[in-house]
Design an enzyme around this catalytic site. Structure first.
Site, PDB file in Angstrom:
ATOM      1  N   THR A 284     -87.560  -3.568  71.689  1.00 44.38           N
ATOM      2  CA  THR A 284     -86.460  -4.508  71.447  1.00 44.38           C
ATOM      3  C   THR A 284     -86.117  -5.269  72.724  1.00 44.38           C
ATOM      4  OG1 THR A 284     -85.590  -2.800  69.963  1.00 44.38           O
ATOM      5  CG2 THR A 284     -84.160  -4.666  70.405  1.00 44.38           C
TER       6      THR A 284
ATOM      7  N   ARG B  31     -90.282   0.163  77.835  1.00 43.23           N
ATOM      8  CA  ARG B  31     -89.431   1.283  78.240  1.00 43.23           C
ATOM      9  C   ARG B  31     -90.178   2.589  78.044  1.00 43.23           C
ATOM     10  NH1 ARG B  31     -83.397  -0.060  76.181  1.00 43.23           N
ATOM     11  NH2 ARG B  31     -83.607  -2.007  77.316  1.00 43.23           N
TER      12      ARG B  31
ATOM     13  N   SER C  59     -81.901  -0.139  80.677  1.00 45.07           N
ATOM     14  CA  SER C  59     -80.579  -0.380  80.111  1.00 45.07           C
ATOM     15  C   SER C  59     -79.728   0.876  80.006  1.00 45.07           C
ATOM     16  CB  SER C  59     -80.740  -1.056  78.750  1.00 45.07           C
ATOM     17  OG  SER C  59     -79.506  -1.488  78.275  1.00 45.07           O
ATOM     18  N   HIS C  60     -79.353   1.238  78.783  1.00 40.96           N
ATOM     19  CA  HIS C  60     -78.425   2.347  78.560  1.00 40.96           C
ATOM     20  C   HIS C  60     -79.126   3.705  78.552  1.00 40.96           C
ATOM     21  CE1 HIS C  60     -80.186   0.732  74.987  1.00 40.96           C
ATOM     22  NE2 HIS C  60     -80.071   1.912  74.424  1.00 40.96           N
TER      23      HIS C  60
ATOM     24  N   LYS D 234     -88.853  -5.886  82.035  1.00 37.07           N
ATOM     25  CA  LYS D 234     -89.022  -6.970  81.073  1.00 37.07           C
ATOM     26  C   LYS D 234     -89.124  -8.297  81.797  1.00 37.07           C
ATOM     27  CE  LYS D 234     -84.129  -7.652  80.130  1.00 37.07           C
ATOM     28  NZ  LYS D 234     -83.108  -7.942  79.135  1.00 37.07           N
TER      29      LYS D 234
ATOM     30  N   ASP E 172     -72.999  -0.876  80.656  1.00 38.91           N
ATOM     31  CA  ASP E 172     -74.151   0.041  80.603  1.00 38.91           C
ATOM     32  C   ASP E 172     -74.993  -0.038  81.873  1.00 38.91           C
ATOM     33  OD1 ASP E 172     -75.253  -2.475  80.156  1.00 38.91           O
ATOM     34  OD2 ASP E 172     -76.847  -1.679  78.895  1.00 38.91           O
TER      35      ASP E 172
ATOM     36  N   ASP F  70     -77.608  -1.640  82.926  1.00 41.26           N
ATOM     37  CA  ASP F  70     -77.984  -2.928  83.512  1.00 41.26           C
ATOM     38  C   ASP F  70     -76.897  -3.996  83.366  1.00 41.26           C
ATOM     39  OD1 ASP F  70     -78.451  -2.939  80.762  1.00 41.26           O
ATOM     40  OD2 ASP F  70     -79.989  -4.471  80.913  1.00 41.26           O
TER      41      ASP F  70
ATOM     42  N   ASP G  74     -75.326  -5.404  80.780  1.00 43.55           N
ATOM     43  CA  ASP G  74     -75.249  -6.426  79.732  1.00 43.55           C
ATOM     44  C   ASP G  74     -74.393  -5.995  78.538  1.00 43.55           C
ATOM     45  OD1 ASP G  74     -77.110  -4.610  78.840  1.00 43.55           O
ATOM     46  OD2 ASP G  74     -78.681  -6.081  78.409  1.00 43.55           O
ATOM     47  N   ARG G  75     -74.055  -4.703  78.455  1.00 42.72           N
ATOM     48  CA  ARG G  75     -73.226  -4.256  77.328  1.00 42.72           C
ATOM     49  C   ARG G  75     -71.771  -4.107  77.756  1.00 42.72           C
ATOM     50  NH1 ARG G  75     -76.370   0.056  73.619  1.00 42.72           N
ATOM     51  NH2 ARG G  75     -78.354  -1.058  73.540  1.00 42.72           N
TER      52      ARG G  75
ATOM     53  N   THR H 150     -82.314  -7.896  65.310  1.00 42.00           N
ATOM     54  CA  THR H 150     -81.745  -7.188  66.454  1.00 42.00           C
ATOM     55  C   THR H 150     -82.491  -7.528  67.750  1.00 42.00           C
ATOM     56  OG1 THR H 150     -81.004  -5.386  65.069  1.00 42.00           O
ATOM     57  CG2 THR H 150     -81.375  -4.872  67.392  1.00 42.00           C
TER      58      THR H 150
ATOM     59  N   GLU I 181     -73.889  -8.640  69.175  1.00 39.70           N
ATOM     60  CA  GLU I 181     -74.546  -7.565  68.452  1.00 39.70           C
ATOM     61  C   GLU I 181     -73.571  -6.411  68.327  1.00 39.70           C
ATOM     62  OE1 GLU I 181     -79.019  -7.138  68.932  1.00 39.70           O
ATOM     63  OE2 GLU I 181     -78.334  -7.284  70.984  1.00 39.70           O
ATOM     64  N   GLU I 182     -73.721  -5.639  67.250  1.00 39.04           N
ATOM     65  CA  GLU I 182     -72.842  -4.494  67.037  1.00 39.04           C
ATOM     66  C   GLU I 182     -73.013  -3.431  68.123  1.00 39.04           C
ATOM     67  OE1 GLU I 182     -74.762  -1.680  66.493  1.00 39.04           O
ATOM     68  OE2 GLU I 182     -76.479  -3.044  66.412  1.00 39.04           O
ATOM     69  N   SER I 183     -74.116  -3.492  68.848  1.00 39.68           N
ATOM     70  CA  SER I 183     -74.448  -2.481  69.851  1.00 39.68           C
ATOM     71  C   SER I 183     -73.783  -2.772  71.190  1.00 39.68           C
ATOM     72  CB  SER I 183     -75.957  -2.433  70.022  1.00 39.68           C
ATOM     73  OG  SER I 183     -76.459  -3.733  70.291  1.00 39.68           O
TER      74      SER I 183
ATOM     75  N   LYS J   4     -76.903 -10.976  77.021  1.00 37.12           N
ATOM     76  CA  LYS J   4     -75.552 -10.512  76.756  1.00 37.12           C
ATOM     77  C   LYS J   4     -74.940 -10.128  78.093  1.00 37.12           C
ATOM     78  CE  LYS J   4     -77.192  -5.924  75.202  1.00 37.12           C
ATOM     79  NZ  LYS J   4     -78.639  -6.077  74.944  1.00 37.12           N
TER      80      LYS J   4
ATOM     81  N   ARG K  43     -81.019   4.360  62.847  1.00 38.33           N
ATOM     82  CA  ARG K  43     -79.657   3.830  62.857  1.00 38.33           C
ATOM     83  C   ARG K  43     -79.269   3.452  61.435  1.00 38.33           C
ATOM     84  NH1 ARG K  43     -79.319   3.575  68.228  1.00 38.33           N
ATOM     85  NH2 ARG K  43     -80.780   2.371  69.485  1.00 38.33           N
TER      86      ARG K  43
HETATM   87  C1  VG1 Z   1     -80.672  -1.505  70.927  1.00 36.85           C
HETATM   88  C2  VG1 Z   1     -79.568  -2.235  70.193  1.00 36.85           C
HETATM   89  C3  VG1 Z   1     -79.839  -3.727  70.204  1.00 36.85           C
HETATM   90  C4  VG1 Z   1     -79.977  -4.196  71.667  1.00 36.85           C
HETATM   91  C5  VG1 Z   1     -81.045  -3.391  72.365  1.00 36.85           C
HETATM   92  C6  VG1 Z   1     -81.164  -3.733  73.828  1.00 36.85           C
HETATM   93  O1  VG1 Z   1     -81.898  -1.729  70.289  1.00 36.85           O
HETATM   94  O2  VG1 Z   1     -79.441  -1.767  68.866  1.00 36.85           O
HETATM   95  O3  VG1 Z   1     -78.808  -4.403  69.545  1.00 36.85           O
HETATM   96  O4  VG1 Z   1     -80.313  -5.559  71.710  1.00 36.85           O
HETATM   97  O5  VG1 Z   1     -80.751  -2.000  72.264  1.00 36.85           O
HETATM   98  O6  VG1 Z   1     -79.955  -3.513  74.488  1.00 36.85           O
HETATM   99  P1  VG1 Z   1     -82.545  -0.657  69.277  1.00 36.85           P
HETATM  100  O7  VG1 Z   1     -83.889  -1.232  68.935  1.00 36.85           O
HETATM  101  O8  VG1 Z   1     -82.597   0.649  69.999  1.00 36.85           O
HETATM  102  O9  VG1 Z   1     -81.608  -0.586  68.115  1.00 36.85           O
HETATM  103  V1  VG1 Z   1     -79.966  -3.172  76.143  1.00 36.85           V
HETATM  104  O10 VG1 Z   1     -78.431  -3.084  76.656  1.00 36.85           O
HETATM  105  O11 VG1 Z   1     -81.251  -2.326  76.271  1.00 36.85           O
HETATM  106  O12 VG1 Z   1     -80.642  -4.492  76.939  1.00 36.85           O
HETATM  107 CO    CO Z   2     -78.332  -3.052  78.648  1.00 36.43          CO
END
Ligand code: VG1
Ligand code: CO
Length: 543
Positions: free
Chosen positions: A18, A22, A113-114, A126, A277, A279, A281-282, A344, A363-365, A376, A496
């Site tokens: 996504t 990773r 990221s997270h 990326k 988070d 990096d 962005d959240r 997504t 995004e909901e995330s 983001k 999910r």
């Molecule tokens: C998750 C979230 C998605 C987000 C992605 C990257 O992906 O659901 O909305 O864009 O992480 O976020 P997934 O495929 O695990 O549902 V981050 O903060 O990694 O850049």
């Molecule tokens: Co992130």
């Protein structure tokens, strides 16, 4: 320049998910693993001679070593200059800002990221394109294809640079500029929001707590919230980036940001709580004893956008990912602007923003952002809330209550089942897919299924099609259940389940989401056989 060509054997597993590639740190530490992927990127993007690259990461374990390797490879592959954040640090939105501001030929961002960091944790990388956004699928597919066939990579022989000293250095014949990772980003924020009004709000006693979770936003939050906006020292907690994020899981949700959640639900809680988070962005935002869902946050920001100077002229449109609630759609409708529903992942918003079709995306995330960059942006969302609060002078809970009274409430929750055995997760998805044939018209208590499908998206700008983006069950009253497998996990499979029901009755709007959604939760289990197949009684994370 002393360029070496090193033989390598393709790994075959370097498919970006996504949000980039990773993997566990140990996987990235295998000889040639990082180099193989970086060469695949460089071979794919057709580098103009002498081009500039932006480079930085979230500071996690392996960040510094990877940067030194990438600098040597950039020099060998024709880049003329690299802008790298001091200490190897650049949050994802700050990297996007730097790419755009200095018009660099994209950038490489090192982050998972997270996901947790440290030797046992995850690493990631990326490529972002020259518009500052994550590479679209067309490019990530090409990178993956290239990674499976390349047999060598190019690298110069040169010593490490000093990542902690700002200013010009060189690698091979290539110029490297170590830049302040915060300055340009902080300037951009100051140009978008009413810092004077926010300063006044804070000076008047408004208290905030920002949890950087020992990840990349610490220095950004301290500079902007404490130094520029005058929040008392200590308003930013866990503000020093650590290679392992202090052993935590830098995911700003109700489960992993438990320290902040405890503060916000205790007596004497500050007026606003926020977390970001790994990096940066959240974002998660909380009021005193009150949680704002990311879907609602997007809708409130959209409805109040003109309160911020950068958006005073109004917004062109909104885009949200498919599983995100339709709360923003209602605002778009009222404003008379278009609302787009994308798969997504932030990469699907880029074309819409570049074409000027949308200003806000979410995004909901815990992802919210706008066309100020192409990622983001966690701190941006917090500043937007502060700007709204400075102008409206109400509590966050009151702002939400007012919002629901006008627009109704899209009651929403996401249930994550993390680290399931892959075959179990696939079995659940297969069962849902198989049920599609018989579901339409079928009644479950008060809910009758209208349609079901596997979401696919045609990009309105370039016509590209993305299929298999999530199994949707839509009921006659507009309620939804969505099943989707994560594309960012590194352990087994993460399933999910997204649940949404509309509540128009103000008397019921303030209720607890899990209670309001109880019937849909039971229907989701009945259709998917989740409990029986997984042997689990409850989700690992509920948002
Ligand atoms: C998750 C979230 C998605 C987000 C992605 C990257 O992906 O659901 O909305 O864009 O992480 O976020 P997934 O495929 O695990 O549902 V981050 O903060 O990694 O850049
Ligand atoms: Co992130």
């Amino acid at each position: 320049m002393n360029i070496r060509t090193v033989s390598t054997t393709p790994f075959g597993d370097q498919k970006p998910g996504t949000s980039g590639l990773r993997k566990k740190v140990a996987v990235f530490q295998a000889p040639n693993y990082l180099e193989n992927f970086v060469q695949a990127v460089f071979d794919t993007i057709d580098i103009p001679a002498g081009a500039t690259l932006t480079l930085g990461g979230d500071g996690r374990y392996l960040n510094r070593e990877a940067i030194q390797v990438i600098l040597r490879m950039a020099a060998a592959n024709g880049f003329g200059r690299v802008l790298v954040g001091q200490g190897g640090i650049l949050s994802t939105p700050a990297a996007s800002c730097v790419i755009r501001q200095y018009r660099t030929f994209g950038g490489l961002i090192l982050s998972a990221s997270h996901n947790p960091g440290g030797p046992e944790g995850d690493f990631g990388i990326k490529y972002n394109t020259p518009n500052g956004g994550p590479a679209p699928e067309k490019i990530t597919d090409a990178i993956f294809a290239r990674s499976k066939v390349l047999t060598s990579y190019r690298i110069v022989v040169a010593p490490d640079i000093d990542l902690d000293r700002t200013g010009k250095q060189a690698v091979g014949g290539m110029s490297v500029e170590v830049i302040d990772p915060v300055a340009d980003y902080a300037e951009l924020m100051e140009s978008l929001f009413d810092f004077a009004a926010i300063r006044e709000l804070i000076a008047g006693g408004f208290a905030l707590c920002f949890d950087a979770m020992h990840a990349v936003t610490g220095p950004y939050a301290k500079e902007i919230l404490e130094r520029r906006l005058g929040a008392p020292a200590g308003s930013v907690i866990n503000g020093v980036p650590l290679e392992d994020f202090g052993g935590g899981h830098p995911d700003p949700n109700l489960t992993y940001a438990h320290e902040l959640v405890a503060i916000m639900f205790d007596i004497g809680a500050p007026d606003l709580g926020a977390a970001s988070d790994g990096d940066g962005d959240r974002n998660m935002v909380l009021g005193r004893g009150f949680f704002v869902t990311p879907s609602d946050s997007l809708a409130v920001i959209a409805a109040n956008a003109t309160l911020a100077p950068g958006y005073a002229g109004g917004i062109a449109g909104i885009a949200r990912s498919m599983p995100t609630s339709a709360a923003a759609d209602r605002v778009a409708q009222k404003l008379g602007v278009p609302c787009f529903e994308t798969p997504t992942g932030w990469k699907f918003f880029g074309n819409l923003m570049d074409a000027g079709k949308v200003t806000l995306c979410g995004e909901e995330s815990f992802g919210t952002g706008s066309s100020h960059v192409r990622e983001k942006d966690g701190l941006w969302a917090v500043l937007f809330w502060l700007n709204i609060l400075a102008k409206r002078r109400q509590s966050m809970e009151q702002i939400l209550a007012d919002h629901w009274a006008v627009f109704g409430r899209n009651v929403y929750s996401r249930h994550d089942h993390e680290a399931l055995p892959t075959d179990v997760a696939n079995g659940i998805m297969d069962q849902v897919r198989a049920a599609f044939a018989t579901l339409p018209g079928k009644a479950f208590g008060n809910f009758r299924v209208k349609v079901c499908d596997d979401f696919s998206y045609t990009d309105p700008v370039d016509g590209s099609v993305s299929t298999g983006q999530g199994l949707r069950i839509i009921f006659e009253d507009g309620s939804r259940i969505v099943f989707r497998l994560s594309g960012t996990g590194t352990e087994g499979a993460t399933l999910r389940i997204y649940l949404e029901a509309f509540e128009g009755d103000p008397a019921r709007q303030r209720g607890d989401a899990q209670l309001l959604l109880a019937e849909l939760i039971a229907i989701a289990d009945a259709i998917s056989g989740l409990k029986a197949r997984s042997g689990r009684e409850r989700p690992t994370v509920i948002t």
